[in-house]
Design an enzyme around this catalytic site. Structure first.
Site, mmCIF file in Angstrom:
data_model
loop_
_atom_site.group_PDB
_atom_site.id
_atom_site.type_symbol
_atom_site.label_atom_id
_atom_site.label_comp_id
_atom_site.label_asym_id
_atom_site.label_seq_id
_atom_site.Cartn_x
_atom_site.Cartn_y
_atom_site.Cartn_z
ATOM 1 C CE1 TYR A 127 11.997 28.894 35.982
ATOM 2 C CE2 TYR A 127 14.041 30.084 36.404
ATOM 3 C CZ TYR A 127 13.267 28.941 36.529
ATOM 4 O OH TYR A 127 13.761 27.847 37.194
ATOM 5 C CG ASP A 230 12.438 37.373 40.514
ATOM 6 O OD1 ASP A 230 13.559 37.444 41.055
ATOM 7 O OD2 ASP A 230 12.004 36.348 39.968
ATOM 8 C CE LYS A 258 19.766 33.719 37.802
ATOM 9 N NZ LYS A 258 20.106 32.566 37.005
HETATM 10 C C1 LIG Z 1 14.219 36.214 37.523
HETATM 11 C C2 LIG Z 1 14.540 34.907 38.182
HETATM 12 N N1 LIG Z 1 13.950 34.598 39.339
HETATM 13 C C3 LIG Z 1 14.229 33.440 39.995
HETATM 14 C C4 LIG Z 1 15.122 32.540 39.466
HETATM 15 C C5 LIG Z 1 15.421 31.256 40.198
HETATM 16 O O1 LIG Z 1 16.709 31.297 40.719
HETATM 17 P P1 LIG Z 1 17.522 29.932 41.026
HETATM 18 O O2 LIG Z 1 17.915 29.352 39.719
HETATM 19 O O3 LIG Z 1 18.675 30.385 41.867
HETATM 20 O O4 LIG Z 1 16.580 29.051 41.783
HETATM 21 C C6 LIG Z 1 15.751 32.820 38.262
HETATM 22 C C7 LIG Z 1 16.735 31.874 37.681
HETATM 23 O O5 LIG Z 1 17.201 31.999 36.593
HETATM 24 C C8 LIG Z 1 15.446 34.028 37.586
HETATM 25 O O6 LIG Z 1 16.005 34.323 36.397
#
Ligand SMILES: Cc1ncc(COP(=O)(O)O)c(C=O)c1O
Length: 422
Positions: A127, A230, A258
């Site tokens: 994700y 990511d 985060k």
């Molecule tokens: C690996 C990863 N990338 C991107 C995101 C997106 O982040 P946000 O919820 O701050 O938009 C998440 C969110 O859980 C994530 O787990």
């Protein structure tokens, strides 16, 4: 409407409905009825120092007295960026935005501009936020729906995304170099990027096979594609420089969120100037606007957060407390003769009720994990003062505020819950 602003907080996972939290301090939270819990979700991993850390409360209180945000250049941005670039090995430059979703969205735009290619590859079960291009194959599905490993079916995660968007997305199973090589024979030379989470954090906690990420990086480069790591979940969690430091990787771009904001909304894209300079104003620039980019309060928090994380012992503690929880849970499941794999290490882990010893990818997760049993288990823990999401797709989070006493309480409650499950 479900009474929540993100479905993962509501009745989709919590029975009979959402828990309304009102207050937090350290590793503990209190709900609207006054019930106290030890928090192992920590705002989906954002609260690396737990709730209301005194230093961060002081920084925010002081900063807001001078105004929250100017949407102008501030010294606070520079102070945050300097610390960021010192800690993240591949960050020659960094650009701040407001969420992880914005960060991965910007990274893809930069990769497309840099390579002048449109397609990109993402993995099943990963994700990267809720931007249209990423909204496929992130969720679990019946294994018959997944298609062959060498040609996975494209499965949208959301209505409202034009199917044409997915023409530019190539899907591959993770942790499987043989299938990847096969898929790249057809698509490799058209890819702007391969994007991956270093540790799969959206189907629980699945570690890369030995050498897998290093090989993935080489393969991306062999095809002229950028390697995007990511680190929205893993950044500032496993090591000061995230998983790129831990696994000795050199991603072309990496994305953060985060834990970087320690509870304040933030995202970031880091990389070499040769790529990040495409954001400079001018012809053929990559556009990245945003009223709240580099939000002043958040930037102040980031500087203080990274100072706290840079102090001796922060990562040692995160790893020691997390490893203690993992070891204790494994012992309980073994003692209670419950088939369960506890995966991960240090600050992040997940429990899979499964007859498999290890879950390696999305396909294993879809075929062999009893997510209903996990939900039942976590609901029992919640009743006994452990706050955690019953979604098996997420993961347990350790913050610097957690203590060995918190872990002993978790283990006692888990032991009792297992006895009821068995
Ligand atoms: C690996 C990863 N990338 C991107 C995101 C997106 O982040 P946000 O919820 O701050 O938009 C998440 C969110 O859980 C994530 O787990």
């Amino acid at each position: 409407m479900e009474g929540v602003n993100s479905p993962s907080r509501g009745a989709a996972v919590y029975s009979p409905g959402p828990i309304y939290l009102e207050r937090g301090r350290g590793s503990h939270v209190w709900d609207a009825d006054g019930n106290e819990y030890i928090d192992f979700m920590m705002s989906f991993g954002a609260l690396i120092h737990g709730h209301a850390h005194p230093k961060l409360v002081e920084v925010v209180s002081k900063a807001i007295a001078d105004g929250s945000h100017f949407a102008a250049a501030t010294c606070a941005e520079i102070e945050a960026a300097e610390r960021f670039c010192k800690m993240v090995p591949t960050a020659e430059a960094v650009r701040f935005c407001n969420t992880g979703t914005e960060a991965t969205m910007l990274a893809l735009r930069l990769a497309r501009a840099h390579t002048r290619r449109n397609k990109f590859l993402k993995f099943e079960g990963h994700y990267h936020g809720w931007y249209d291009s990423y909204l496929l194959n992130a969720h679990g599905h019946a294994s018959e729906q997944l298609g062959p490993r060498h040609e996975p079916a494209k499965i949208p995660d959301s209505a409202g995304v034009p199917p044409k968007v997915f023409d530019d997305v190539v899907i591959a199973p993770w942790n499987d170099l043989e299938s990847l090589e096969h898929i790249l024979r057809h698509h490799g030379d058209h890819l702007a990027a391969i994007i991956t989470e270093p540790i799969m954090a959206n189907m629980g906690c699945i570690l890369p096979r030995e050498g897998y990420l290093q090989e993935l990086q080489k393969i991306a480069h062999r095809h002229g594609a950028l390697f995007i790591l990511d680190e929205v979940v893993t950044g500032f969690r496993y090591a000061p420089g995230g998983c790129q430091e831990y696994y000795k990787l050199q991603p072309d771009l990496s994305t953060f969120g985060k834990a970087l904001g320690a509870g304040f909304p933030v995202g970031a894209v880091a990389g070499p100037r040769a790529i990040l300079d495409r954001l400079r104003w001018g012809e053929n620039m990559v556009l990245h606007y945003g009223t709240f980019n580099g939000h002043r309060l958040t930037m102040n928090v980031i500087a203080a957060n990274l100072d706290l994380l840079a102090t001796d012992g922060a990562y040692k503690k995160l790893h020691a407390i997390g490893d203690s929880a993992i070891k204790g849970l494994r012992e309980i499941f073994a003692k209670q003769k419950i088939e369960a794999a506890v995966q991960g290490f240090g600050p992040m882990f997940q429990i899979y009720f499964s007859d498999r010893n290890y879950i390696f990818d999305c396909r294993d997760y879809c075929s062999f994990v009893n997510t209903a049993r996990y939900s039942e288990f976590v609901h029992r823990l919640i009743e006994q003062g452990i706050y955690m999401t019953p979604s098996n797709g997420l993961h347990w989070i350790i913050s610097t505020a957690h203590t060995e006493a918190d872990i002993q309480k978790l283990l006692a409650v888990a032991d009792a819950a297992c006895a009821e499950l068995a």
